[in-house]
Design an enzyme around this catalytic site. Structure first.
Site, PDB file in Angstrom:
ATOM      1  N   TYR A  85      49.657  65.588  34.509  1.00  0.00           N
ATOM      2  CA  TYR A  85      50.904  64.855  34.860  1.00  0.00           C
ATOM      3  C   TYR A  85      51.532  64.251  33.619  1.00  0.00           C
ATOM      4  O   TYR A  85      50.999  63.728  32.957  1.00  0.00           O
ATOM      5  CB  TYR A  85      50.637  63.788  36.007  1.00  0.00           C
TER       6      TYR A  85
ATOM      7  N   ASP B 169      49.982  64.276  24.979  1.00  0.00           N
ATOM      8  CA  ASP B 169      50.561  63.315  25.899  1.00  0.00           C
ATOM      9  C   ASP B 169      49.411  62.413  26.075  1.00  0.00           C
ATOM     10  O   ASP B 169      48.503  62.397  26.675  1.00  0.00           O
ATOM     11  CB  ASP B 169      50.971  63.756  27.242  1.00  0.00           C
TER      12      ASP B 169
ATOM     13  N   LYS C  13      52.349  52.848  28.598  1.00  0.00           N
ATOM     14  CA  LYS C  13      51.387  52.190  29.087  1.00  0.00           C
ATOM     15  C   LYS C  13      50.817  50.994  28.322  1.00  0.00           C
ATOM     16  O   LYS C  13      51.595  50.152  28.031  1.00  0.00           O
ATOM     17  CB  LYS C  13      50.156  53.269  29.731  1.00  0.00           C
TER      18      LYS C  13
END
Ligand code: PLP
Length: 426
Positions: free
Chosen positions: A142, A237, A265
């Protein structure tokens, strides 16, 4: 007193599904989501007055634990000076220097406001730089909810059983090639066939969004080699993995230099931040230096930069803490394997450093196909038992559990005992 049930009922009238991000709804595990009143250290507290040991940690960012005093103070001090200027500040350059120092492959970096923005922008940049349109990703990874990346994605889509998403133009989806994770032959075949039309290959270097699935030995090295041969931009990523295992990224641990890296994050210390960066030659294609446009009203926001700098300053001196949470998580997972065996339950635990997933399956989980063989009804039952026992896990089989610096041996011990009870009740 307002309970999570009453708050959820009110929210559902005004917010689709009552939540602002689908997996929060708890629908796949059959619960009403807990409405949170506050959080501190390893603990999270709901509106009903109950407390939980938190392994969601806002889906990864809170590696220092919630409301770390240094981060809270940094935000407080920044807020007093104004919350957004829409003009550059020294904070952004300081934060950029920290990122470039921690990630040797990153020579220049641009800040955005979420992980989604980071990956979307990196994709546009790779397309602009190469002049090619196709992209390659891996099924079950994702990368946020950008149109090109929602094809065969993990996280909420696999949790809710959504294969793609209406609203994504077919013409765009056709430019996305999704391959099985850890499958070198599939990558080779695709790149041999379409190589000169492919702009970039994006990968979670340790997958976290179909549950934790580490790369098999040599997989990432292979991706580096073949993308370089074909002139394809390799994007790591590291929105989850950045600063999760070490001061830097997976790339430092594996000794690989991707062309571009996406972050989010942890680098925001719990505030909305993302970043993408990499080779100077590619980054210089961005406006205003180059023609690839990308922008943001709140990009480099002073509160977010301050929270990020405070977080990274602590992480920089925390080599021992990183080792400790890694070792604590390893021994917790080892003990949990024993409890699964005792309870006679088919389960596999995948772990990478301080993140892990207990899959309810007897098969090894190495990619999306093997992850989805898990018994999601068993996970839902386990989740509900654990919640009742004061342990806050992700409300989905296909997510990671995270351990923070604030988790104590006592927390992990209590969690193991709760697992023991929950498994025996299944
Ligand atoms: N990339 C990865 C690996 C993620 O796990 C996520 C979110 O979970 C994203 C990108 C998107 O980040 P955000 O939710 O901040 O948009």
């Amino acid at each position: 007193m307002k309970t999570s049930e009453t708050l959820f009922a009110q929210a559902k009238k005004l917010i689709p599904g009552g939540v602002n991000s689908p997996v929060r709804s708890g629908s796949s595990v059959g619960v009403t989501p807990r409405f949170i009143s506050h959080a501190s250290g390893s603990m999270i507290y709901d509106a009903d007055g109950r407390d939980y040991i938190d392994y969601v940690l806002s889906w990864g960012p809170m590696i220092l634990g919630h409301a770390h005093p240094a981060v809270v103070e940094a935000i407080r001090a920044a807020a007093g000076k104004g919350t957004s200027y829409g003009a550059p500040t020294e904070l952004e350059t300081r934060m950029a220097a920290m990122i470039c120092e921690a990630f040797p492959s990153v020579e220049m970096v641009r800040f955005v406001s979420s992980g989604t923005e980071a990956t979307m922008s990196a994709l546009r940049l790779a397309r602009g730089y190469t002049g090619r349109d196709k992209i390659v990703k891996f099924t079950g990874c994702y990368h946020g909810h950008g149109d090109s990346l929602l094809v065969k994605a993990g996280s909420g889509l696999v949790t809710l059983g959504i294969p793609g998403s209406p609203g994504i133009p077919r013409a765009l989806a056709e430019l996305t090639i999704s391959l099985p994770y850890n499958d070198q032959e599939a990558v080779r075949g695709t790149l041999d066939r379409w190589g000169d039309e492919i702009s970039c290959l994006i990968v979670e270097p340790v997958a976290g969004n179909m549950g934790v699935v580490p790369p098999e030995p040599g997989f990432l090295q292979f991706l580096r080699k073949i993308t370089r041969e074909k002139g394809i931009v390799l994007i790591f990523d590291e929105v989850i993995t950045g600063f999760r295992f070490t001061y830097g990224g997976c790339q430092n641990l594996f000794g690989i230099e991707p062309d571009l890296t996406c972050l989010g994050k942890i680098i925001g210390g719990g505030l909305p931040v993302g970043a993408f960066g990499g080779r100077r030659e590619i980054m210089e294609c961005l406006a205003p230096l180059g023609p690839v446009y990308q922008a943001g009203t709140l990009s480099g926001n002073p509160l977010a930069m301050s929270a990020g700098i405070a977080t990274l300053e602590i992480l920089k001196g925390s080599a021992d803490q990183y080792k400790k949470i890694d070792a604590d998580t390893a021994s917790f997972c080892g003990a949990l394997r024993g409890r699964l065996a005792e309870a006679g339950i088919a389960g596999r635990i995948n772990r990478a450093g301080s993140m892990f997933t207990l899959f309810f399956t007897d098969r090894e989980v190495i990619d999306y196909e093997t992850a989805i063989l898990s018994n999601t009804a068993a996970y839902a039952g386990f989740y509900r038992e654990m919640l009742a026992l004061g342990i806050y896990l992700a409300p989905s089989q296909f997510e990671a559990a995270f351990v923070s610096f604030a988790h104590t041996s006592e927390d992990l011990g209590k969690t193991l005992e709760a697992c023991d009870k929950a498994l025996k009740r299944l």
